[in-house]
Design an enzyme around this catalytic site. Structure first.
Site, PDB file in Angstrom:
ATOM      1  N   SER A   1       0.826  -1.189   0.000  1.00  0.00           N
ATOM      2  CA  SER A   1       0.000   0.000   0.000  1.00  0.00           C
ATOM      3  C   SER A   1       0.875   1.259   0.000  1.00  0.00           C
ATOM      4  O   SER A   1       1.801   1.382  -0.817  1.00  0.00           O
ATOM      5  CB  SER A   1      -0.947  -0.037   1.208  1.00  0.00           C
ATOM      6  OG  SER A   1      -1.942   0.945   1.126  1.00  0.00           O
TER       7      SER A   1
ATOM      8  N   ASP B   1      -7.834  -4.690  -6.471  1.00  0.00           N
ATOM      9  CA  ASP B   1      -7.351  -3.875  -5.364  1.00  0.00           C
ATOM     10  C   ASP B   1      -7.496  -2.395  -5.734  1.00  0.00           C
ATOM     11  O   ASP B   1      -7.004  -1.940  -6.771  1.00  0.00           O
ATOM     12  CB  ASP B   1      -5.881  -4.230  -5.102  1.00  0.00           C
ATOM     13  CG  ASP B   1      -5.296  -3.489  -3.905  1.00  0.00           C
ATOM     14  OD1 ASP B   1      -5.907  -2.518  -3.430  1.00  0.00           O
ATOM     15  OD2 ASP B   1      -4.209  -3.893  -3.474  1.00  0.00           O
TER      16      ASP B   1
ATOM     17  N   HIS C   1      -7.426  -5.512  -1.196  1.00  0.00           N
ATOM     18  CA  HIS C   1      -6.211  -4.830  -0.734  1.00  0.00           C
ATOM     19  C   HIS C   1      -5.576  -5.543   0.456  1.00  0.00           C
ATOM     20  O   HIS C   1      -4.490  -5.186   0.884  1.00  0.00           O
ATOM     21  CB  HIS C   1      -6.537  -3.383  -0.361  1.00  0.00           C
ATOM     22  CG  HIS C   1      -5.340  -2.519  -0.137  1.00  0.00           C
ATOM     23  ND1 HIS C   1      -4.340  -2.374  -1.075  1.00  0.00           N
ATOM     24  CD2 HIS C   1      -4.963  -1.762   0.931  1.00  0.00           C
ATOM     25  CE1 HIS C   1      -3.414  -1.544  -0.608  1.00  0.00           C
ATOM     26  NE2 HIS C   1      -3.756  -1.179   0.600  1.00  0.00           N
TER      27      HIS C   1
END
Length: 487
Positions: A301, A365, A458
């Site tokens: 991320s 994602d 995610h």
């Protein structure tokens, strides 16, 4: 070193957005130029006009800023409850311990305390050594680390960096049997706090062959982290280097958001702990005593964004010795970090130094699809993509499908795959073994993907599963992308 003939920037201020601004922009096409919502110094007039994505981004950022306090409180409550239950052996034993006075109270800084991400995926052990696909490990013998699956190691490192220092140290020392170097809480100028975390470990205490740096990513209950991810603000790093995401650079340690040369002095003389300078100093010290060691940088991320930008600042400062030791960058669910010129610069610079830039994306994602790649924001990925269509199938692509998050064409597929992941999660423990069995917390998190498509994708759990289970297909038409992902 990159030229600083240009000091252009565009800085958005979502905190100043009001309802009157929304109506003015939406109904009358009001220009951003001259409003208090944006500071800019750029020759491109098109960046100053109305754009639906720009407005939507500002609205989302404003909402997240409003929710930041309540989200943080909710996060502490949720994580306390989850740890209270897990540390006492489950809900029934919790009641028994409460009645018998043996209740275990969670301590946030203990090695047993886990974040929400740690409860979604509590695995701590690395995958057992086995022959790996030559795609990932074709040159590992050069540094005598062929017994290590780098995809698994870096993803697990990117996962546990969400936890506290004691937890991380315990995993590295007792589970991985490696050498924990340090955990670093650093100042993030974008959110005005010590919100940038990273840790370093080596494969052994002496004569280390591998040095790994892992940056923490977006925390689920940190609204400001999400504001950073979707921010459209950028700063020019010069004519040669292009534009970079301002929020990520400030999280890494940028000190001036309108002048990159002032913002990135080679020598830092301030008092705040800034991630780039702290990590650079630690790696330099480690390489002095382990001159043959190779450095790998990773993150999930937002952490993936920092992992990508870290070597770009090393290039800016002409840190040749560090760059020669840099073996690879592995990112998972990484948002975009710069424009096409920045991508071209990075590809050109990385190729002579190392050929291992892995940008890994799982399904739909949402984070790799922000900030948006359009004519206004101009953010763009580079270097190819290792794309997991599922836990069991991966492909090498130039870029993941549905490149921007708001894509109505892919909406049915997003929901279908969210249902498919939920269904598989219910049974994977029976088909693949107990190591893949999912907790109730993980199942509930997958339900979120049925509401917000791409949110559950995610999860670090899916990236770990993909790395361990997926068979990578490299078709003839993707040979160019295979080379791109190995720049």
């Amino acid at each position: 070193m990159a030229s600083f003939s240009s000091t252009e920037y565009v800085i958005y201020h979502p905190e100043k957005l009001g309802l009157s601004d929304v109506f003015s922009f939406f109904l009358f096409g009001r220009r951003l130029h001259g409003s208090e919502l944006v500071e800019l110094k750029t020759q491109e007039a098109k960046l100053t006009g109305f754009n639906f994505i720009t407005l939507l981004t500002l609205i989302l950022q404003k909402i997240l800023l409003w929710l930041n306090g309540p989200l943080a409180l909710l996060g502490r409550v949720v994580e306390f409850i989850l740890n209270l239950i897990s540390l006492n052996g489950g809900p029934f034993k919790l009641i028994l311990h409460l009645l018998t006075g043996k209740l275990v109270i969670p301590k946030r800084d203990s090695a047993e305390f886990r974040s929400l991400i740690g409860h979604i995926d509590g695995r701590t052990d690395l995958q057992k050594p086995k022959p790996f696909l030559s795609f990932y490990e074709s040159s590992m013998e050069k540094i005598n680390l062929s017994a290590i699956n780098m995809i698994d190691l870096t993803m697990m490192a990117a996962k546990i960096v969400y936890e506290n220092e004691a937890y991380v140290k315990n995993v590295i020392t007792n589970h991985w049997k490696m050498n924990f170097v340090g955990f670093y809480n650093c100042w993030n100028e974008y959110v005005k706090g010590e919100e940038t975390q990273a840790f370093i470990f080596t494969d052994r205490p002496l004569d280390a062959q591998l040095i790994v740096v892992a940056f923490r990513g977006t925390e689920p209950f940190n609204g400001k982290d999400w504001v950073t991810d979707i921010d459209l603000s950028w700063l020019s790093m010069g004519e040669e280097m292009g534009r970079v995401h301002l929020g990520f650079m400030k999280a890494l340690g940028l000190q001036d958001d309108k002048d990159a040369k002032k913002g990135w002095p080679k020598t830092y003389v301030g008092t705040k702990r800034l991630a780039y300078y702290v990590i650079r100093e630690q790696i330099t010290a480690l390489l002095k005593i382990n001159p043959d060691a190779k450095v790998i940088v990773t993150g999930h991320s937002l952490g993936g964004a920092l992992a990508t930008l870290f070597p770009s600042v090393l290039m800016l400062h002409q840190e040749e010795s560090l760059l020669k030791s840099l073996y690879g960058v592995y990112t998972y669910g990484q948002p975009r970090v710069g424009d096409k010129k920045f991508g071209s610069y990075m590809s050109g610079q990385l190729n002579p130094i190392f050929r291992r830039y892995f940008r890994v994306v799982y399904r739909y994602d949402m984070v790799p699809r922000v900030p948006f790649d359009d004519k206004i924001s101009q953010f763009s990925h580079f270097g190819g993509c290792l794309y997991y269509r599922s836990w069991f199938k991966g492909e090498v692509l130039k870029e993941e499908p549905a490149r921007n998050y708001f894509s109505l064409f892919y909406l049915p597929s997003k929901y279908f795959n969210a249902w498919l992941d939920l269904f598989r999660a219910l049974f994977i423990g029976f088909t693949k073994g107990k190591d893949y069995r999912e907790s109730l917390v993980s199942i509930l998190f997958r339900v979120l993907g049925l509401i917000i498509p791409g949110a559950a994708s995610h999860s670090p759990r899916d990236y770990v599963n993909g790395g361990r289970l997926a068979k990578i297909t490299i078709t003839e038409e993707h040979e160019e992308e295979e080379e791109a992902i190995l720049v």
